[in-house]
Motif scaffolding. Structure first.
Motif, PDB file in Angstrom:
ATOM      1  N   VAL A 117      46.847  76.880  50.116  1.00  0.00           N
ATOM      2  CA  VAL A 117      46.974  77.605  48.864  1.00  0.00           C
ATOM      3  C   VAL A 117      47.154  76.418  47.875  1.00  0.00           C
ATOM      4  N   GLY A 118      46.165  76.463  46.886  1.00  0.00           N
ATOM      5  CA  GLY A 118      46.300  75.234  45.778  1.00  0.00           C
ATOM      6  C   GLY A 118      46.142  76.179  44.327  1.00  0.00           C
ATOM      7  N   HIS A 119      47.010  75.760  43.411  1.00  0.00           N
ATOM      8  CA  HIS A 119      46.846  76.206  41.906  1.00  0.00           C
ATOM      9  C   HIS A 119      46.596  75.040  41.084  1.00  0.00           C
ATOM     10  N   SER A 120      45.390  75.265  40.247  1.00  0.00           N
ATOM     11  CA  SER A 120      45.143  74.103  39.110  1.00  0.00           C
ATOM     12  C   SER A 120      44.704  72.952  39.722  1.00  0.00           C
ATOM     13  N   MET A 121      45.259  71.850  39.540  1.00  0.00           N
ATOM     14  CA  MET A 121      44.850  70.624  40.102  1.00  0.00           C
ATOM     15  C   MET A 121      44.920  70.526  41.610  1.00  0.00           C
ATOM     16  N   GLY A 122      45.554  71.396  42.025  1.00  0.00           N
ATOM     17  CA  GLY A 122      45.710  71.739  43.588  1.00  0.00           C
ATOM     18  C   GLY A 122      44.333  72.237  44.245  1.00  0.00           C
ATOM     19  N   THR A 123      43.678  72.922  43.269  1.00  0.00           N
ATOM     20  CA  THR A 123      42.283  73.519  43.604  1.00  0.00           C
ATOM     21  C   THR A 123      41.239  72.358  43.561  1.00  0.00           C
ATOM     22  N   LEU A 124      41.650  71.734  42.259  1.00  0.00           N
ATOM     23  CA  LEU A 124      40.518  70.490  42.402  1.00  0.00           C
ATOM     24  C   LEU A 124      40.553  69.522  43.510  1.00  0.00           C
ATOM     25  N   VAL A 125      41.621  68.897  43.956  1.00  0.00           N
ATOM     26  CA  VAL A 125      41.623  68.084  44.966  1.00  0.00           C
ATOM     27  C   VAL A 125      41.061  68.647  46.346  1.00  0.00           C
ATOM     28  N   ALA A 126      41.292  69.987  46.383  1.00  0.00           N
ATOM     29  CA  ALA A 126      41.200  70.738  47.672  1.00  0.00           C
ATOM     30  C   ALA A 126      39.642  70.716  47.600  1.00  0.00           C
ATOM     31  N   LEU A 127      38.723  71.269  46.373  1.00  0.00           N
ATOM     32  CA  LEU A 127      37.249  71.429  46.588  1.00  0.00           C
ATOM     33  C   LEU A 127      36.757  70.001  46.580  1.00  0.00           C
ATOM     34  N   ALA A 128      37.153  68.894  46.092  1.00  0.00           N
ATOM     35  CA  ALA A 128      36.588  67.681  46.187  1.00  0.00           C
ATOM     36  C   ALA A 128      36.686  67.277  47.506  1.00  0.00           C
ATOM     37  N   SER A 129      37.942  67.600  48.278  1.00  0.00           N
ATOM     38  CA  SER A 129      38.097  67.076  49.783  1.00  0.00           C
ATOM     39  C   SER A 129      37.229  68.022  50.582  1.00  0.00           C
ATOM     40  N   PHE A 130      37.088  69.376  50.370  1.00  0.00           N
ATOM     41  CA  PHE A 130      36.237  70.286  51.053  1.00  0.00           C
ATOM     42  C   PHE A 130      34.887  69.691  51.298  1.00  0.00           C
ATOM     43  N   SER A 131      34.254  69.303  49.883  1.00  0.00           N
ATOM     44  CA  SER A 131      32.907  69.091  49.822  1.00  0.00           C
ATOM     45  C   SER A 131      32.549  67.773  50.444  1.00  0.00           C
ATOM     46  N   GLN A 132      33.624  66.965  50.970  1.00  0.00           N
ATOM     47  CA  GLN A 132      33.162  65.788  51.758  1.00  0.00           C
ATOM     48  C   GLN A 132      33.677  65.974  53.219  1.00  0.00           C
ATOM     49  N   ASN A 133      33.942  67.418  53.550  1.00  0.00           N
ATOM     50  CA  ASN A 133      34.170  67.566  54.973  1.00  0.00           C
ATOM     51  C   ASN A 133      35.461  67.032  55.427  1.00  0.00           C
ATOM     52  N   LYS A 134      36.259  67.019  54.570  1.00  0.00           N
ATOM     53  CA  LYS A 134      37.694  66.016  55.028  1.00  0.00           C
ATOM     54  C   LYS A 134      38.580  66.845  55.940  1.00  0.00           C
ATOM     55  N   VAL A 135      38.703  68.160  55.487  1.00  0.00           N
ATOM     56  CA  VAL A 135      40.003  68.899  56.024  1.00  0.00           C
ATOM     57  C   VAL A 135      39.720  70.132  56.650  1.00  0.00           C
ATOM     58  N   VAL A 136      38.511  70.612  56.151  1.00  0.00           N
ATOM     59  CA  VAL A 136      38.045  72.095  56.743  1.00  0.00           C
ATOM     60  C   VAL A 136      38.320  72.322  58.025  1.00  0.00           C
ATOM     61  N   ASP A 137      37.991  71.380  59.057  1.00  0.00           N
ATOM     62  CA  ASP A 137      38.162  71.680  60.605  1.00  0.00           C
ATOM     63  C   ASP A 137      39.627  71.884  60.782  1.00  0.00           C
ATOM     64  N   LYS A 138      40.470  71.595  60.044  1.00  0.00           N
ATOM     65  CA  LYS A 138      41.915  71.911  60.300  1.00  0.00           C
ATOM     66  C   LYS A 138      42.684  73.164  59.607  1.00  0.00           C
ATOM     67  N   LEU A 139      41.640  73.691  58.824  1.00  0.00           N
ATOM     68  CA  LEU A 139      42.159  74.635  58.011  1.00  0.00           C
ATOM     69  C   LEU A 139      41.470  76.275  58.473  1.00  0.00           C
TER      70      LEU A 139
END
Length: 308
Positions: A78-100
């Protein structure tokens, strides 16, 4: 702090715990809860040499890896505001989605071109204008003397009402409890890197989601091997990754037009994996402090989690 400022029946962290979830709350680096470092000291400029690029590349993956290692289970993020920005940037580089298992993005910030908060726009102009106001200050501490002077200068604009700081930054929230706002402002905003603020301002100015711009083709070449910073490609987020996205009609930071640009990036997402909620009366802070957030947003989020 953001997730626990309301009463236990209204704060998302407690709502999730009451519904059987283990809840892990992370802090961004540089805040008073996360100010230590293996070798650097916060009084040194080197400590503050980062922006949300580093949060997306290192901090979020390290956090997810830690919780995944402790629990052996995939997480709901769960992210809000900058927590969503960081997540989207990370997801776009396939960083963490395999553990979510999924991600819930509240007041999602990816694009900031249509931001209507006057205080935010004035700050963005100041930050990209060679940063003469805060030259040499690596730590952006809103409660520190230097930054206070900077904010005082912005507040001298007659169109900005700094006596109502929350509204000046987030838009006209519908559903905040005055005592909660007071408690929130005693604890927030927390320190961050000036470089992080400059990066956010670049996002406002450039209308694209890209890595930190070092200002000249020469410096960018040195960092990236190309004259312009690399762009985060949000269409690269896996189409089958479950996303719950909730945004507000009165939000002055995550403006509905900018959220629309984000949704355009997600237009090829599997329809059964993308849940979009629009709350007409909500502004930016309502999603974490609104007294009606549980009934309107959190219950829908819980139903989404249980479907995953």
């Amino acid at each position: 702090m953001s997730w626990v400022v309301n009463s236990p029946s209204e704060s998302l962290a407690f709502v999730l715990a009451d519904n059987g979830f283990d809840v892990w709350i992370a802090n961004a680096r540089g805040t008073r809860f996360s100010s230590k470092h293996s070798s650097l000291d916060p009084t040194r400029p080197e400590y503050w040499n980062w922006s949300w690029d580093e949060l997306a590349a290192y901090d979020l993956p390290a956090t997810v890896d830690f919780v995944h290692g402790q629990t052996g289970q995939k997480l709901h993020y769960v992210g809000h505001s900058m927590g969503t920005l960081v997540a989207l940037a990370s997801f776009s580089q396939n960083k963490v989605v395999d553990k979510l298992r999924s991600a819930a993005l509240l007041s999602p910030v990816a694009y900031l071109s249509h931001m209507t908060t006057l205080l935010g726009m004035l700050a963005a102009k100041a930050f990209v204008g060679e940063m003469t106001t805060l030259a040499g200050i690596a730590e952006f501490n809103p409660k520190g003397r230097d930054v206070a002077e900077f904010l005082k200068a912005l507040c001298s604009d007659p169109a900005v009402d700094c006596y109502d700081l929350i509204t000046s930054i987030t838009g006209k929230n519908c559903c905040l409890n005055a005592s909660t706002v007071g408690f929130f402002l005693k604890n927030e905003p927390q320190p961050t890197a000036t470089k992080n603020m400059v990066h956010l301002a670049q996002t406002v100015r450039d209308g694209v989601l890209s890595k930190y711009d070092y200002g000249t083709p020469h410096f960018n070449m040195a960092h990236y091997g190309q004259p312009r910073p690399p762009v985060y490609n949000l269409t690269a987020i896996p189409n089958d990754f479950p996303i719950f996205l909730s945004y507000g009609g009165q939000d002055a930071l995550a403006d509905p037009h900018d959220v629309g640009t984000l949704l355009d990036d997600l237009k090829l997402h599997n329809l059964d994996k993308l849940t979009i909620q629009f709350v007409k009366d909500f502004a930016h802070a309502d999603f974490i402090m609104g007294i009606t957030a549980k009934d309107i947003v959190y219950n829908a989020m819980l139903a989404f989690f249980k479907r995953q």
